[in-house]
Motif scaffolding. Structure first.
Motif, mmCIF file in Angstrom:
data_model
loop_
_atom_site.group_PDB
_atom_site.id
_atom_site.type_symbol
_atom_site.label_atom_id
_atom_site.label_comp_id
_atom_site.label_asym_id
_atom_site.label_seq_id
_atom_site.Cartn_x
_atom_site.Cartn_y
_atom_site.Cartn_z
ATOM 1 N N ARG A 177 -21.756 -25.854 -1.885
ATOM 2 C CA ARG A 177 -21.258 -24.570 -2.381
ATOM 3 C C ARG A 177 -21.653 -23.410 -1.468
ATOM 4 N N HIS A 178 -21.722 -23.688 -0.193
ATOM 5 C CA HIS A 178 -22.042 -22.645 0.794
ATOM 6 C C HIS A 178 -21.241 -22.894 2.064
ATOM 7 N N GLU A 179 -21.112 -21.827 2.880
ATOM 8 C CA GLU A 179 -20.556 -22.007 4.216
ATOM 9 C C GLU A 179 -21.403 -23.023 4.966
ATOM 10 N N SER A 180 -20.745 -23.958 5.617
ATOM 11 C CA SER A 180 -21.432 -25.070 6.261
ATOM 12 C C SER A 180 -21.021 -25.161 7.724
ATOM 13 N N GLY A 181 -21.987 -25.542 8.576
ATOM 14 C CA GLY A 181 -21.727 -25.657 10.004
ATOM 15 C C GLY A 181 -21.789 -27.103 10.467
ATOM 16 N N PHE A 182 -20.905 -27.466 11.401
ATOM 17 C CA PHE A 182 -20.783 -28.842 11.880
ATOM 18 C C PHE A 182 -20.749 -28.830 13.411
ATOM 19 N N VAL A 183 -21.588 -29.675 14.018
ATOM 20 C CA VAL A 183 -21.714 -29.742 15.473
ATOM 21 C C VAL A 183 -20.916 -30.922 15.995
ATOM 22 N N LEU A 184 -20.071 -30.645 16.974
ATOM 23 C CA LEU A 184 -19.216 -31.659 17.590
ATOM 24 C C LEU A 184 -19.355 -31.579 19.105
ATOM 25 N N PRO A 185 -19.037 -32.650 19.808
ATOM 26 C CA PRO A 185 -19.078 -32.598 21.274
ATOM 27 C C PRO A 185 -18.033 -31.616 21.797
ATOM 28 N N PRO A 186 -18.293 -30.967 22.930
ATOM 29 C CA PRO A 186 -17.287 -30.063 23.502
ATOM 30 C C PRO A 186 -16.075 -30.841 23.991
ATOM 31 N N GLU A 187 -14.939 -30.159 24.034
ATOM 32 C CA GLU A 187 -13.698 -30.781 24.497
ATOM 33 C C GLU A 187 -13.361 -30.413 25.939
ATOM 34 N N ASP A 188 -14.205 -29.599 26.571
ATOM 35 C CA ASP A 188 -13.991 -29.206 27.968
ATOM 36 C C ASP A 188 -15.344 -28.930 28.599
ATOM 37 N N ASP A 189 -15.346 -28.707 29.913
ATOM 38 C CA ASP A 189 -16.618 -28.524 30.620
ATOM 39 C C ASP A 189 -17.039 -27.062 30.697
ATOM 40 N N THR A 190 -16.353 -26.175 29.990
ATOM 41 C CA THR A 190 -16.754 -24.769 29.973
ATOM 42 C C THR A 190 -17.622 -24.434 28.769
ATOM 43 N N HIS A 191 -17.806 -25.401 27.869
ATOM 44 C CA HIS A 191 -18.622 -25.181 26.678
ATOM 45 C C HIS A 191 -19.711 -26.238 26.584
ATOM 46 N N ASP A 192 -20.820 -25.855 25.959
ATOM 47 C CA ASP A 192 -21.925 -26.786 25.729
ATOM 48 C C ASP A 192 -21.769 -27.531 24.412
ATOM 49 N N LEU A 193 -21.150 -26.865 23.418
ATOM 50 C CA LEU A 193 -21.023 -27.422 22.079
ATOM 51 C C LEU A 193 -19.724 -26.934 21.462
ATOM 52 N N ARG A 194 -19.317 -27.621 20.390
ATOM 53 C CA ARG A 194 -18.189 -27.162 19.582
ATOM 54 C C ARG A 194 -18.625 -27.145 18.128
ATOM 55 N N PHE A 195 -18.362 -26.037 17.435
ATOM 56 C CA PHE A 195 -18.731 -25.887 16.031
ATOM 57 C C PHE A 195 -17.469 -25.744 15.186
ATOM 58 N N ARG A 196 -17.516 -26.351 13.976
ATOM 59 C CA ARG A 196 -16.519 -26.081 12.948
ATOM 60 C C ARG A 196 -17.237 -25.586 11.702
ATOM 61 N N PHE A 197 -16.512 -24.823 10.881
ATOM 62 C CA PHE A 197 -17.118 -24.181 9.722
ATOM 63 C C PHE A 197 -16.204 -24.349 8.509
ATOM 64 N N PHE A 198 -16.822 -24.673 7.373
ATOM 65 C CA PHE A 198 -16.061 -24.822 6.138
ATOM 66 C C PHE A 198 -16.770 -24.107 5.004
ATOM 67 N N VAL A 199 -15.979 -23.487 4.129
ATOM 68 C CA VAL A 199 -16.433 -23.059 2.815
ATOM 69 C C VAL A 199 -15.794 -24.013 1.802
ATOM 70 N N PRO A 200 -16.179 -23.935 0.522
ATOM 71 C CA PRO A 200 -15.617 -24.898 -0.427
ATOM 72 C C PRO A 200 -14.091 -24.927 -0.467
ATOM 73 N N ASN A 201 -13.440 -23.796 -0.195
ATOM 74 C CA ASN A 201 -11.987 -23.744 -0.364
ATOM 75 C C ASN A 201 -11.177 -23.987 0.898
ATOM 76 N N HIS A 202 -11.790 -23.853 2.095
ATOM 77 C CA HIS A 202 -10.989 -23.962 3.316
ATOM 78 C C HIS A 202 -11.888 -23.961 4.552
ATOM 79 N N GLU A 203 -11.258 -24.225 5.708
ATOM 80 C CA GLU A 203 -11.950 -24.094 6.991
ATOM 81 C C GLU A 203 -11.906 -22.644 7.433
ATOM 82 N N MET A 204 -12.983 -22.199 8.091
ATOM 83 C CA MET A 204 -13.046 -20.860 8.655
ATOM 84 C C MET A 204 -12.978 -20.938 10.171
#
Length: 300
Positions: A44-71
């Motif tokens: 029941r809170h905004e949540s953070g998720f760590v994923l591998p980067p999809e290119d060599d210009t980033h170190d990490l990739r994050f996705r974020f979800f609240v209960p009702n949708h992705e942010m």
């Protein structure tokens, strides 16, 4: 699905207490969007998720979800996730380049002498648009107040990542007394093109300290204890109105007092001459006692 560890931290704490809870999954490579949203619904809170980067210009990739949708972006989840990674020794570089749906965010992690970390992240220059008079009436009605409750400042739609509506309240007591109906907030936000109402009051003008509350449009809960991108938007609104001087001194926004989760958010606007370039948004993080495993119920 194999076990997925969820670590809950509190972001933007004030004096070691309060803050906004944030579930973090530091290894989310096995999760699809549905599983991520299920975790946000469970906690029941905004949540953070760590994923591998999809290119060599980033170190990490994050996705974020609240209960009702992705942010597209969540500032406090970004800060909390970086803090978790730092504590686990997972940050190999500083600064850290993070890919989000809203674009690249750079994170800066500074170690304290006690072994904890302070985290700041970048946000772009804010866009500030005053609301038309009839839209102000819509906002006041949603909050259940008259125009007399407003301070002598404009009501703005402002954004660094997502649009928030900045509503100046005359006195802190009036801010704390607000009790809007979530359905009215959602309807007003949709009418004015906003993702949340962010009423605020001045606590100490010369000290650049403010109090705010966040009533989101449709996140699955009625109020937020700390909202980083709203605080960043507020900093640019204050700059736009001349409430703060155009310099890089820290602006402090307290939020969550009415919820019993007092938070403190720091914003530092950067300048090139007289031109604002963006800001650094930061705060303290503390571990939550709660830990969980996402291998039960709908998480299988």
């Amino acid at each position: 699905m194999s076990d997925v560890e969820v670590e809950v931290v509190r972001v933007f704490t004030c004096g070691g207490a309060g803050g906004n809870p944030c579930p973090v999954v530091a290894d989310a490579g096995t999760l699809d969007a549905g599983a991520m949203q299920d975790i946000a619904r469970r906690y029941r809170h905004e949540s953070g998720f760590v994923l591998p980067p999809e290119d060599d210009t980033h170190d990490l990739r994050f996705r974020f979800f609240v209960p009702n949708h992705e942010m597209e972006m969540c500032a406090h989840a970004t800060i909390g996730t970086l803090w978790v990674l730092a504590r686990r020794g997972r940050l190999a570089s500083a600064p850290v380049r993070i890919a989000t749906v809203s674009g690249t965010v750079t994170g800066f992690v500074q170690a304290h002498d006690d072994g904890s970390w302070r985290v700041e992240i970048t946000q772009p220059t804010g866009r500030v648009v005053p609301l038309a008079s009839e839209r102000v009436d819509t906002v006041c009605a949603a909050l259940g107040i008259s125009r007399d409750a407003l301070a002598d400042l404009p009501v703005h739609n402002a954004a660094t990542s997502r649009v928030k509506t900045l509503i100046p309240i005359r006195w802190p007591e009036g801010l704390h007394a607000l009790a809007p109906d979530p359905a009215a907030v959602e309807a007003a936000c949709r009418a004015i093109g906003s993702t949340g109402l962010y009423p605020y009051a001045v606590l100490d003008g010369p000290g650049r300290t403010f109090e705010a509350r966040q009533f989101p449009r449709s996140s699955g809960y009625p109020e937020d204890a700390a909202t980083g991108i709203a605080a960043a938007a507020l900093a640019f609104g204050l700059l736009h109105d001349g409430t703060v001087e155009p310099d890089d001194r820290r602006i402090l926004i307290h939020q969550g007092r009415a919820m019993g989760h007092l938070s403190e958010i720091s914003v530092r606007i950067g300048f090139a001459g007289d031109r604002a370039l963006g800001c650094l948004l930061g705060g303290e993080v503390a571990p939550e006692d709660e830990r969980g495993s996402a291998n039960e119920g709908s998480f299988k």
